[in-house]
Motif scaffolding. Structure first.
Motif, PDB file in Angstrom:
ATOM      1  N   CYS A  79       0.865  -1.188   0.000  1.00 39.41           N
ATOM      2  CA  CYS A  79       0.000   0.000   0.000  1.00 39.41           C
ATOM      3  C   CYS A  79       0.898   1.234   0.000  1.00 39.41           C
ATOM      4  O   CYS A  79       1.486   1.578   1.036  1.00 39.41           O
ATOM      5  CB  CYS A  79      -0.918   0.005   1.217  1.00 39.41           C
ATOM      6  SG  CYS A  79      -2.096  -1.359   1.271  1.00 39.41           S
ATOM      7  N   ALA A  80       1.016   1.874  -1.113  1.00 34.69           N
ATOM      8  CA  ALA A  80       1.949   2.993  -1.239  1.00 34.69           C
ATOM      9  C   ALA A  80       1.374   4.276  -0.672  1.00 34.69           C
ATOM     10  O   ALA A  80       0.178   4.554  -0.772  1.00 34.69           O
ATOM     11  CB  ALA A  80       2.311   3.208  -2.706  1.00 34.69           C
ATOM     12  N   VAL A  81       2.242   5.056  -0.073  1.00 39.15           N
ATOM     13  CA  VAL A  81       1.987   6.478   0.132  1.00 39.15           C
ATOM     14  C   VAL A  81       2.633   7.168  -1.057  1.00 39.15           C
ATOM     15  O   VAL A  81       3.819   6.947  -1.334  1.00 39.15           O
ATOM     16  CB  VAL A  81       2.607   6.978   1.451  1.00 39.15           C
ATOM     17  CG1 VAL A  81       2.399   8.484   1.595  1.00 39.15           C
ATOM     18  CG2 VAL A  81       2.014   6.243   2.638  1.00 39.15           C
ATOM     19  N   ARG A  82       1.869   7.980  -1.768  1.00 43.71           N
ATOM     20  CA  ARG A  82       2.380   8.569  -3.013  1.00 43.71           C
ATOM     21  C   ARG A  82       1.783   9.959  -3.206  1.00 43.71           C
ATOM     22  O   ARG A  82       0.764  10.297  -2.597  1.00 43.71           O
ATOM     23  CB  ARG A  82       2.050   7.666  -4.196  1.00 43.71           C
ATOM     24  CG  ARG A  82       0.584   7.346  -4.348  1.00 43.71           C
ATOM     25  CD  ARG A  82       0.322   6.360  -5.486  1.00 43.71           C
ATOM     26  NE  ARG A  82      -1.091   6.049  -5.605  1.00 43.71           N
ATOM     27  CZ  ARG A  82      -1.990   6.803  -6.234  1.00 43.71           C
ATOM     28  NH1 ARG A  82      -1.601   7.935  -6.807  1.00 43.71           N
ATOM     29  NH2 ARG A  82      -3.257   6.437  -6.290  1.00 43.71           N
ATOM     30  N   PRO A  83       2.401  10.782  -4.051  1.00 41.84           N
ATOM     31  CA  PRO A  83       1.874  12.134  -4.222  1.00 41.84           C
ATOM     32  C   PRO A  83       0.533  12.138  -4.947  1.00 41.84           C
ATOM     33  O   PRO A  83       0.296  11.291  -5.831  1.00 41.84           O
ATOM     34  CB  PRO A  83       2.944  12.837  -5.063  1.00 41.84           C
ATOM     35  CG  PRO A  83       3.920  11.803  -5.473  1.00 41.84           C
ATOM     36  CD  PRO A  83       3.631  10.542  -4.785  1.00 41.84           C
ATOM     37  N   ALA A  84      -0.330  13.057  -4.584  1.00 40.49           N
ATOM     38  CA  ALA A  84      -1.521  13.306  -5.393  1.00 40.49           C
ATOM     39  C   ALA A  84      -1.051  13.711  -6.791  1.00 40.49           C
ATOM     40  O   ALA A  84       0.027  14.308  -6.957  1.00 40.49           O
ATOM     41  CB  ALA A  84      -2.359  14.414  -4.760  1.00 40.49           C
TER      42      ALA A  84
ATOM     43  N   PHE B 291       6.823  14.930   6.733  1.00 34.04           N
ATOM     44  CA  PHE B 291       6.157  13.800   6.098  1.00 34.04           C
ATOM     45  C   PHE B 291       4.695  13.728   6.536  1.00 34.04           C
ATOM     46  O   PHE B 291       3.774  13.648   5.704  1.00 34.04           O
ATOM     47  CB  PHE B 291       6.910  12.516   6.465  1.00 34.04           C
ATOM     48  CG  PHE B 291       6.337  11.259   5.870  1.00 34.04           C
ATOM     49  CD1 PHE B 291       6.009  11.181   4.528  1.00 34.04           C
ATOM     50  CD2 PHE B 291       6.140  10.139   6.664  1.00 34.04           C
ATOM     51  CE1 PHE B 291       5.496  10.011   3.978  1.00 34.04           C
ATOM     52  CE2 PHE B 291       5.619   8.969   6.138  1.00 34.04           C
ATOM     53  CZ  PHE B 291       5.297   8.906   4.789  1.00 34.04           C
ATOM     54  N   GLU B 292       4.467  13.786   7.828  1.00 35.48           N
ATOM     55  CA  GLU B 292       3.101  13.685   8.345  1.00 35.48           C
ATOM     56  C   GLU B 292       2.271  14.911   7.961  1.00 35.48           C
ATOM     57  O   GLU B 292       1.076  14.801   7.666  1.00 35.48           O
ATOM     58  CB  GLU B 292       3.140  13.509   9.863  1.00 35.48           C
ATOM     59  CG  GLU B 292       3.754  12.165  10.272  1.00 35.48           C
ATOM     60  CD  GLU B 292       3.896  12.001  11.770  1.00 35.48           C
ATOM     61  OE1 GLU B 292       3.753  13.018  12.495  1.00 35.48           O
ATOM     62  OE2 GLU B 292       4.150  10.856  12.223  1.00 35.48           O
ATOM     63  N   GLU B 293       2.915  16.063   7.938  1.00 36.94           N
ATOM     64  CA  GLU B 293       2.221  17.290   7.556  1.00 36.94           C
ATOM     65  C   GLU B 293       1.734  17.225   6.119  1.00 36.94           C
ATOM     66  O   GLU B 293       0.596  17.613   5.813  1.00 36.94           O
ATOM     67  CB  GLU B 293       3.185  18.470   7.747  1.00 36.94           C
ATOM     68  CG  GLU B 293       2.631  19.832   7.416  1.00 36.94           C
ATOM     69  CD  GLU B 293       3.707  20.897   7.633  1.00 36.94           C
ATOM     70  OE1 GLU B 293       4.361  21.283   6.631  1.00 36.94           O
ATOM     71  OE2 GLU B 293       3.894  21.334   8.784  1.00 36.94           O
TER      72      GLU B 293
ATOM     73  N   GLY C 166      -2.849  16.589   2.133  1.00 36.47           N
ATOM     74  CA  GLY C 166      -3.320  16.015   0.880  1.00 36.47           C
ATOM     75  C   GLY C 166      -2.296  16.043  -0.229  1.00 36.47           C
ATOM     76  O   GLY C 166      -2.613  15.688  -1.375  1.00 36.47           O
ATOM     77  N   ILE C 167      -1.067  16.454   0.075  1.00 35.81           N
ATOM     78  CA  ILE C 167      -0.004  16.408  -0.932  1.00 35.81           C
ATOM     79  C   ILE C 167       0.335  14.947  -1.232  1.00 35.81           C
ATOM     80  O   ILE C 167       0.632  14.585  -2.375  1.00 35.81           O
ATOM     81  CB  ILE C 167       1.227  17.187  -0.443  1.00 35.81           C
ATOM     82  CG1 ILE C 167       0.870  18.672  -0.326  1.00 35.81           C
ATOM     83  CG2 ILE C 167       2.415  16.992  -1.380  1.00 35.81           C
ATOM     84  CD1 ILE C 167       1.905  19.512   0.379  1.00 35.81           C
ATOM     85  N   PHE C 168       0.272  14.108  -0.196  1.00 39.76           N
ATOM     86  CA  PHE C 168       0.404  12.662  -0.368  1.00 39.76           C
ATOM     87  C   PHE C 168      -0.932  11.992  -0.097  1.00 39.76           C
ATOM     88  O   PHE C 168      -1.713  12.450   0.739  1.00 39.76           O
ATOM     89  CB  PHE C 168       1.450  12.083   0.589  1.00 39.76           C
ATOM     90  CG  PHE C 168       2.867  12.423   0.234  1.00 39.76           C
ATOM     91  CD1 PHE C 168       3.516  11.780  -0.808  1.00 39.76           C
ATOM     92  CD2 PHE C 168       3.551  13.399   0.945  1.00 39.76           C
ATOM     93  CE1 PHE C 168       4.824  12.091  -1.136  1.00 39.76           C
ATOM     94  CE2 PHE C 168       4.856  13.717   0.628  1.00 39.76           C
ATOM     95  CZ  PHE C 168       5.498  13.062  -0.418  1.00 39.76           C
ATOM     96  N   VAL C 169      -1.175  10.911  -0.822  1.00 42.65           N
ATOM     97  CA  VAL C 169      -2.351  10.077  -0.570  1.00 42.65           C
ATOM     98  C   VAL C 169      -1.859   8.684  -0.184  1.00 42.65           C
ATOM     99  O   VAL C 169      -0.736   8.291  -0.515  1.00 42.65           O
ATOM    100  CB  VAL C 169      -3.269   9.995  -1.810  1.00 42.65           C
ATOM    101  CG1 VAL C 169      -3.825  11.364  -2.151  1.00 42.65           C
ATOM    102  CG2 VAL C 169      -2.521   9.406  -3.009  1.00 42.65           C
TER     103      VAL C 169
END
Length: 413
Positions: free
Chosen positions: A8-13, A73-75, A80-83
């Motif tokens: 499950c990736a964390v990736r940019p919008a 990272f958390e910010e 919403g910069i990362f999804v």
């Protein structure tokens, strides 16, 4: 049998992908990293190199630097910069440079495969270089820089990847400031099982680039195992972020060398010392780029030379001994120029093959030293060395294009 599993990736919008994507953290010095983050504040380099958020008086390794990386990272997730994808997937990642493409799969490789040698190494790592990434990964509880892996091509994987790219629109499709195009597709649910089974039939995976990142990720995984003695092997900390490519799509560039002085010799004495092991030819007027194995270009005293090793220098040597970087080290750098350990000697500088040869000459001219333009190491040599559990000399390979950080992130919990 290799374990290459979806995650499950964390990736940019989508709208932020081109701004977030960053070159690996270790291609920049501190000043360069700070300048890049000033140019593009959303660059993932701000998280990978969080010292860019502090005055230069603050140590790169200060606890507050790692804490800042976690905060950013958390910010950016909350903004919403990362999804965060909720379902495990593979991600096809294609890079295009100068009309040449290479297409890999972003996934997670196994810590146990690294430990038992299914994932093969060709370089030693240095503990002090690992510590920074260990602390970074452990503090974020996430792996942010993918390991560059290679495997012998499999028709099943190639065909499936091609079909997905032909029938689906990419998640991301942008060209970075350096002219390299990046495209990414999310592998659909029905194809995940097929890919996972195909990777299970692969016996060897090779680290192409990222030995220190891999070693750091594995050590964090082992640390988490100690902290969770009841682990069952399915936890995310048992795996590390990677992009795996068919080896025949990869291109290794030369990794050139510049020595800052001639070890007390004048130019003529130095050139004379080379004639025992090399055929020399002066190449007036233009840089000398070697076009075959056992040859190299050399710049010293305002002139370029073509060096060709005599056959008795490398014949009957093993695959490591036949590497041009080994020949240079054993016949020139150590006995003539006094470079005993190129990993620590401050008199030698390594310059990636993406730089022009004229830049090597400029560096050598500034200090009165000598530059060597190398012939690239072959991918087949890299794999044979890894298969034989041998090691290359340091800085033997330079891969282009570089994988971008920030396009997919693997959380450990």
């Amino acid at each position: 049998m290799a374990v290459i599993r979806p995650f499950c990736a964390v990736r940019p919008a989508v709208e932020y992908a081109d701004k977030v994507a960053a070159l690996p953290y270790d291609v920049y010095n501190r000043a360069e990293a700070k300048k890049e983050v000033e140019r593009e504040p959303l660059s993932f380099l701000a998280i990978d190199r969080a010292e860019t958020q502090f005055e230069d008086s603050v140590s790169v390794y200060a606890p507050e630097v790692y804490a800042k990386a976690k905060e950013l990272f958390e910010e950016r997730i909350s903004q919403g910069i990362f999804v965060e994808d909720k379902q495990s997937a593979y991600y096809i990642y294609q890079l295009e440079m100068n009309g040449r493409t290479q297409t890999g799969i972003a996934a997670c490789a196994s810590v146990d495969d690294y430990l038992d040698g299914t994932i093969k190494k060709h370089e030693n790592t240095r503990e002090e270089k690992e510590q920074d990434r260990i602390r970074h990964v452990d503090t974020l509880s996430a792996q942010t820089g993918p390991i560059f892996l290679a495997y012998r091509s499999q028709a099943t994987i190639n065909q499936l990847v091609s079909k997905i790219m032909e029938t689906q629109e990419p998640l991301y499709d942008f060209t970075a400031a350096d002219g390299i195009a990046h495209r990414m597709w999310k592998v659909t649910e029905e194809a995940v099982t097929t890919l996972q089974e195909a990777f299970a039939g692969i016996q060897e995976i090779y680290i192409a680039d990222g030995h220190h990142r891999a070693a750091s990720a594995v050590k964090v995984g082992l640390k988490r195992r100690k902290e969770h003695p009841d682990y069952d092997g399915t936890e995310e900390f048992n795996y590390f972020l990677s992009v795996v490519f068919p080896y025949d799509q990869l291109k290794i560039l030369a990794y050139n060398r510049v020595v800052h002085d001639l070890n007390g010799m004048d130019e003529h004495a130095f050139i004379a010392s080379l004639k025992f092991n090399f055929e020399l030819m002066i190449m007036p007027g233009f840089p000398c780029k070697p076009v075959e194995k056992h040859c190299m270009g050399m710049y010293v005293g305002g002139n370029w030379y073509h060096l060709k090793a005599w056959e008795d220098v490398y014949e009957k040597k093993d695959v490591v001994g036949q590497l041009d970087v080994s020949i240079l080290q054993k016949k020139v750098l150590t006995p003539i120029l006094g470079i005993g350990d190129p990993r620590t000697d401050q008199r030698i500088r390594f310059v990636g093959g993406s730089h022009k040869l004229s830049e090597l000459a400029e560096i050598a001219d500034k200090t009165g030293g000598v530059a060597f333009a190398m012939f690239p190491t072959a991918m087949e040599d890299l794999m044979q060395i890894a298969d034989e559990n041998k090691l290359m000399p340091p800085k033997s390979t330079w891969f282009e294009p570089k994988l971008r950080s920030g396009l997919f992130i693997h959380k450990l919990s």
